[in-house]
Design an enzyme around this catalytic site. Structure first.
Site, short mmCIF file in Angstrom:
data_model
loop_
_atom_site.label_atom_id
_atom_site.label_comp_id
_atom_site.label_asym_id
_atom_site.label_seq_id
_atom_site.Cartn_x
_atom_site.Cartn_y
_atom_site.Cartn_z
N LYS A 96 -19.03 -24.61 -0.51
CA LYS A 96 -17.79 -25.38 -0.48
C LYS A 96 -18.02 -26.85 -0.15
CE LYS A 96 -15.15 -23.46 -1.81
NZ LYS A 96 -15.09 -23.13 -3.27
N HIS A 125 -27.71 -22.06 -2.49
CA HIS A 125 -27.16 -22.36 -1.17
C HIS A 125 -28.17 -22.02 -0.07
CE1 HIS A 125 -23.14 -23.19 -2.54
NE2 HIS A 125 -22.78 -21.96 -2.77
N SER A 154 -11.76 -25.25 3.10
CA SER A 154 -12.04 -24.80 1.74
C SER A 154 -12.66 -23.40 1.77
CB SER A 154 -12.98 -25.79 1.05
OG SER A 154 -13.22 -25.42 -0.28
#
Length: 285
Positions: free
Chosen positions: A44, A99, A129
């Site tokens: 995010k 990630h 988010s």
């Protein structure tokens, strides 16, 4: 929340698309090539925006590729089972996405000339988010409130673990020639100048007309309307129930959800956790 995650090396991951075997193979066996370009973020933080920009840089602003091939095929996630398989089949210069915290990233990267772009974002916006995102997909346990997700976040008990550890780990690479660190905020405040910086880092020369097309076609609205980029094609595990995958694409939304006390407590913890790092790395207010 821990019972709903896959744990690997003391880091939580979603149970869907991930396995200990793939995460082990990603670190130990995946071969990063010198010509690869990697999008690296904590979730995010503008991941898909950067992926779209990199695709458009590669096509010099032409939209044919981004409108005919799903974004996760254009730049596969090397730490997920489908992405790992897809990335291994690709030839030539590859766009890759991850990630992963630095200690779990493919070992081959650290002796390569591959270029990695790391995007950070105000963690308070990441929290808001993240709350809406994880609450609307079938990947992990859904938080009941922003307050609850904030608690999980501070514990590092969210997919990909502690934001503070993730950032500190990757920021340690910032002096390397093949590493570029950007913020979501600078991308938002001056998209064209930041895209130019990315092109310079990649050694790509783009004309002004091409630059304008890259900025235009990677805009929030353009991506939201592009079914190849908005994740509307994904299956049940990723189905979005309450919120569109691309929700707002703004900075400072945390102000609508944090209490004054929460914001002050978070800022205090931030200063403690990120002590010793230059303040200019974190350009948000």
């Amino acid at each position: 929340m821990s019972d709903d995650n896959l744990w690997y090396e003391r880091i939580p991951f979603p149970r869907v698309y991930y396995s200990p075997e793939i995460l082990r193979k990603a670190r130990e066996e995946f071969m990063i090539k010198d010509e690869d370009v990697i999008t690296m973020t904590y979730p995010k933080s503008g991941t898909n925006w950067l992926m779209e920009i990199l695709c458009l840089i590669q096509s010099k602003g032409d939209t044919k590729w981004i409108q005919t091939v799903p974004i996760w095929e254009r730049s596969p996630w090397i730490d997920s089972e489908p992405g790992f398989a897809s990335a291994n089949k690709k030839e030539g210069p590859r766009l890759l996405t991850s990630h992963l915290p630095i200690q779990l990233f493919p070992k081959s990267f650290f002796s390569s000339k591959a270029k990695l772009i790391y995007v950070i974002r105000n963690p308070k916006d990441v929290i808001v988010s993240g709350y809406f995102f994880w609450n609307s997909v079938n990947l992990t346990k859904k938080p009941n409130s922003v307050k609850q997700f904030l608690e999980w976040f501070l514990e590092g008990n969210v997919p990909y673990g502690s934001w503070f550890d993730h950032v500190r780990g990757w920021v340690s690479m910032r002096e390397r020639e093949n590493f570029l660190m950007l913020s979501y905020e600078e991308l938002k405040w001056d998209t064209e100048r930041t895209v130019e910086k990315i092109c310079q880092f990649l050694g790509k020369k783009v004309e002004q007309e091409e630059l304008s097309l890259i900025v235009k076609n990677s805009s929030f609205q353009a991506m939201r309307e592009n079914k190849m980029s908005n994740y509307s094609l994904m299956g049940d595990a990723f189905s979005v129930h309450k919120n569109p995958f691309m929700r707002k694409g703004v900075t400072g939304d945390w102000k609508n959800y944090f209490t004054v006390a929460q914001a002050e407590a978070f800022d205090k913890l931030f200063q403690e956790k990120m002590a010793g790092l230059p303040q200019e790395l974190f350009p948000w207010e």
